[in-house]
Design an enzyme around this catalytic site. Structure first.
Site, short mmCIF file in Angstrom:
data_model
loop_
_atom_site.label_atom_id
_atom_site.label_comp_id
_atom_site.label_asym_id
_atom_site.label_seq_id
_atom_site.Cartn_x
_atom_site.Cartn_y
_atom_site.Cartn_z
N GLN A 70 0.48 -0.91 0.10
CA GLN A 70 -0.09 -0.47 -0.32
C GLN A 70 1.75 0.88 -0.35
O GLN A 70 0.72 1.97 0.38
CB GLN A 70 -0.90 -0.20 0.86
CG GLN A 70 -2.37 -0.84 0.90
CD GLN A 70 -3.21 -0.63 -0.23
OE1 GLN A 70 -2.98 1.21 -0.27
NE2 GLN A 70 -3.59 -1.55 -0.75
N SER A 71 1.88 0.96 -0.87
CA SER A 71 2.82 2.35 -0.93
C SER A 71 1.79 3.16 -1.12
O SER A 71 2.40 3.55 -2.43
CB SER A 71 4.20 2.01 -1.62
OG SER A 71 4.95 2.80 -2.17
#
Ligand SMILES: *Cc1c(COP(=O)(O)O)cnc(C)c1O
Length: 334
Positions: free
Chosen positions: A78-79
């Site tokens: 989920q960067s």
């Protein structure tokens, strides 16, 4: 007039600047503390925004100048950094390779969904989310005849951090127009580029406030402490920009008591901050960074760390697409 010693760095327009600087009157009243302003870097404009867009304007410009044809970077599944990098790369005609920590996901959502939409090439790294296997991927791309540009974890090279020197100039001009003083700037700090850039920018632009980095991700055992790391990056940046100031550990304020259960773990602490900010202001925070940093601000206000007549600027660094990967944490089953 401002002196711009960092103008030797190129910048490619990717976002919309300046971002808004707003006064959160309802939240201020709710908390009964100091006046709270918010710098909306969640609204940098590129691919749902966030603080990495500023860094990418300098990083992508450098990649293009070096004649690179692809970029490689790394992060968690989920960067926010990887999502903005994939959009920035494709908008600049560069191929994008992301090294994401963990296992391939069955149903990509949030930031990961967007990485796919922007056409990023995703390489899963089961054991690491900080780019442990980047060297192998760089090498494989070179063998294919490509010329890859490495964007380090979080975009926090001196090139990326320089963007936050410029952000200090931007906010200084906004505060002058508003005739508003600020005493403390609070923000989520993780790969350190934002804080290093802020620190050098505060020196160059002669700003009076205290910078308070809320640590989000505890450092790895055996590595230098986070403060040493950020101090080192700030010194490298100062050198690169021909500024004589050198920094020491004691020039930085880090708050490391809000790490909770670890990186990306949402508890009541983050949930309250996210819900209250949404209810009072109609503004979204994110579960990993700004939710925790706002929780820290709530806690500091409740502990009476600020005086009544002080003003706190909360720098919203973005991250909201990750909300969609945290449904169960944000709305617990009743
Ligand atoms: C990356 C990130 C940060 C931390 O910025 P650094 O420059 O890596 O310290 C804070 N908030 C959000 C939403 C981010 O994506």
């Amino acid at each position: 007039m401002y002196s711009l010693p960092y103008k030797q760095l190129s910048r490619k327009t990717l976002g919309f600047f300046p971002t808004p600087l707003v006064s959160l009157d309802r939240l201020t009243k709710y908390l009964g503390g100091p006046k709270i302003l918010m710098k909306r870097d969640d609204q940098t404009g590129l691919a749902l925004g966030g603080n990495k867009t500023r860094k990418l304007e300098f990083l992508i410009a450098e990649a293009l100048e070096q004649g690179c044809d692809c970029v490689v970077t790394a992060g968690a599944a989920q960067s926010n950094h990887c999502r903005q990098t994939s959009a920035a790369a494709t908008a600049s005609g560069l191929e994008c390779h992301l090294v994401l920590g963990g296992q391939p996901k069955q149903e990509p959502n949030g930031n990961l969904l967007l990485d796919y939409l922007f056409g990023a090439n995703i390489h899963w790294d089961i054991d690491g989310r900080k780019g442990e296997s980047i060297p192998n991927i760089m090498e494989a791309l070179r063998v294919e005849g490509k010329n890859p540009y490495l964007i380090p974890y979080g975009g926090s090279s001196t090139t990326g951090a320089a963007a936050y020197v410029e952000a200090m100039r931007e906010v200084k001009m906004q505060l002058e127009v508003m005739t508003q003083k600020v005493d403390h700037v609070i923000f989520a700090s993780s790969s350190g580029g934002t804080q290093a850039g802020f620190t050098v920018g505060k020196t160059i632009h002669d700003l009076p406030f205290q910078l308070v980095g809320i640590e989000i991700d505890k450092g790895e055992a055996g590595k230098n402490s986070f403060s040493e790391y950020v101090c080192d990056l700030a010194n490298q940046l100062a050198k690169r920009l021909d500024i004589e100031t050198r920094y020491h550990d004691q020039n930085f304020t880090f708050r490391s008591e809000f790490l909770g259960e670890g990186y990306g773990v949402v508890s009541d602490f983050e949930r309250e901050a996210i819900q209250v900010t949404a209810h009072q202001e109609g503004i979204l925070l994110d579960p990993v960074y700004t939710g925790r940093a706002m929780g820290a601000l709530f806690s500091m206000i409740r502990n009476k760390e600020f005086r009544e007549n002080e003003t706190v600027l909360f720098w919203h660094t973005g991250g909201t697409p990750a909300l969609f990967d945290y449904v169960k944490d944000l709305i617990p089953a009743s």
